[in-house]
Design a protein around this motif. Sequence first.
Motif, mmCIF file in Angstrom:
data_model
loop_
_atom_site.group_PDB
_atom_site.id
_atom_site.type_symbol
_atom_site.label_atom_id
_atom_site.label_comp_id
_atom_site.label_asym_id
_atom_site.label_seq_id
_atom_site.Cartn_x
_atom_site.Cartn_y
_atom_site.Cartn_z
ATOM 1 N N GLN A 1 -12.044 14.038 -74.939
ATOM 2 C CA GLN A 1 -11.844 15.326 -74.632
ATOM 3 C C GLN A 1 -10.606 15.495 -73.503
ATOM 4 O O GLN A 1 -10.246 16.806 -73.101
ATOM 5 C CB GLN A 1 -13.080 15.642 -73.564
ATOM 6 N N ARG A 2 -9.929 14.363 -73.403
ATOM 7 C CA ARG A 2 -8.667 14.431 -72.838
ATOM 8 C C ARG A 2 -7.569 13.670 -73.598
ATOM 9 O O ARG A 2 -6.649 14.588 -74.235
ATOM 10 C CB ARG A 2 -8.736 13.643 -71.383
ATOM 11 N N LEU A 3 -7.555 12.673 -73.955
ATOM 12 C CA LEU A 3 -6.323 12.121 -74.737
ATOM 13 C C LEU A 3 -6.203 12.627 -76.284
ATOM 14 O O LEU A 3 -5.036 12.753 -76.470
ATOM 15 C CB LEU A 3 -6.560 10.546 -74.582
ATOM 16 N N GLU A 4 -7.120 12.513 -76.916
ATOM 17 C CA GLU A 4 -7.088 12.830 -78.288
ATOM 18 C C GLU A 4 -6.593 14.039 -78.352
ATOM 19 O O GLU A 4 -5.503 14.503 -79.076
ATOM 20 C CB GLU A 4 -8.078 12.866 -79.147
ATOM 21 N N PRO A 5 -6.932 15.405 -77.649
ATOM 22 C CA PRO A 5 -6.328 16.650 -77.756
ATOM 23 C C PRO A 5 -5.002 16.595 -77.186
ATOM 24 O O PRO A 5 -4.133 17.345 -77.943
ATOM 25 C CB PRO A 5 -7.302 17.722 -76.804
ATOM 26 N N GLU A 6 -4.626 15.987 -76.264
ATOM 27 C CA GLU A 6 -3.328 15.832 -75.661
ATOM 28 C C GLU A 6 -2.210 15.158 -76.690
ATOM 29 O O GLU A 6 -1.208 15.786 -76.758
ATOM 30 C CB GLU A 6 -3.183 15.079 -74.345
ATOM 31 N N VAL A 7 -2.532 14.259 -77.164
ATOM 32 C CA VAL A 7 -1.737 13.414 -78.139
ATOM 33 C C VAL A 7 -1.633 14.169 -79.521
ATOM 34 O O VAL A 7 -0.380 14.425 -79.960
ATOM 35 C CB VAL A 7 -2.134 12.063 -78.538
#
Length: 280
Positions: A143-149
């Motif tokens: 919910q944080r890293l994957e969408p950001e990357v």
Amino acid sequence: MSITKQWRSQLPVKNIQVCKTIHGGDTNKAYQIKTPEKTYFMKVQPNSAATYFDHEVRGLKEIAKAGVNTLVPLFHGQINDAAYLILNWLDTDVGSQADLGRQVAKLHHLHNDKFGFGDQMQNRVMIKNNQWNQSWADFYIKQRLEPEVASARKLGYWNDTREEHYQRMVTQFSDYYSKHEITPSLCHGDLWFGNVLFSHGAPYLIDPDAIYGDREFDLAMTTVFGGFSNQFYRAYYEEYPFDAELAQRLNWYRFYYLCMHLCLFGESYGSAVDDVLSHF
């Protein structure tokens, strides 16, 4: 945007004598509003619905629930195609970093049984999914890293080297939290020194992006852009101790903030992202 007399007349604040632009950050237009009785701080986001400020309003109320000084959301809504949020005005001065450390520790002592915040919010490059999650590792990665990357990749700010080091970091992060239990703490979510004010000597936390998460998420952000002194960390530690290995874990969270800046502001943050990833 220009605040016209017609637009201003639709605000829930009456008898406005002054409405002037002030410095208020990169995201929103900011204004000081004065009436004969009171002074207010107003944020405006053009081309946005009334719900635009809902997440911030909830965050401010949750911070106040923890007994921590913050701004009071008084009114929010939409006029024409612009969302607005009106808060109390603070006259600012200077104060004690030790008092600030105690306030942040107090914030982190407000706990929950799940991670997240039960909503979502949109910034310029991605939607942040804050739906509740029983697992901190799952929340932070999915919910944080994957969408950001994914945003960095879409914007052309990602490459094979960053991907290789990123995957190593995620593996290390997942392994650590499969063996260590985390209590969800109320986190400010954007705790750089620009989101701290002092008024009459007392510290205030403003502009939250609140979630319940690992409190080290907030502590990592205090180290990214500076401004927090040793007095801050000593006072925090006295109220809510952390272990000697904290420094080794902070890069997991520094990456999030720096990669977000990479997405928002471009390759000028690339070297900082690469520096954090080089530890993995």
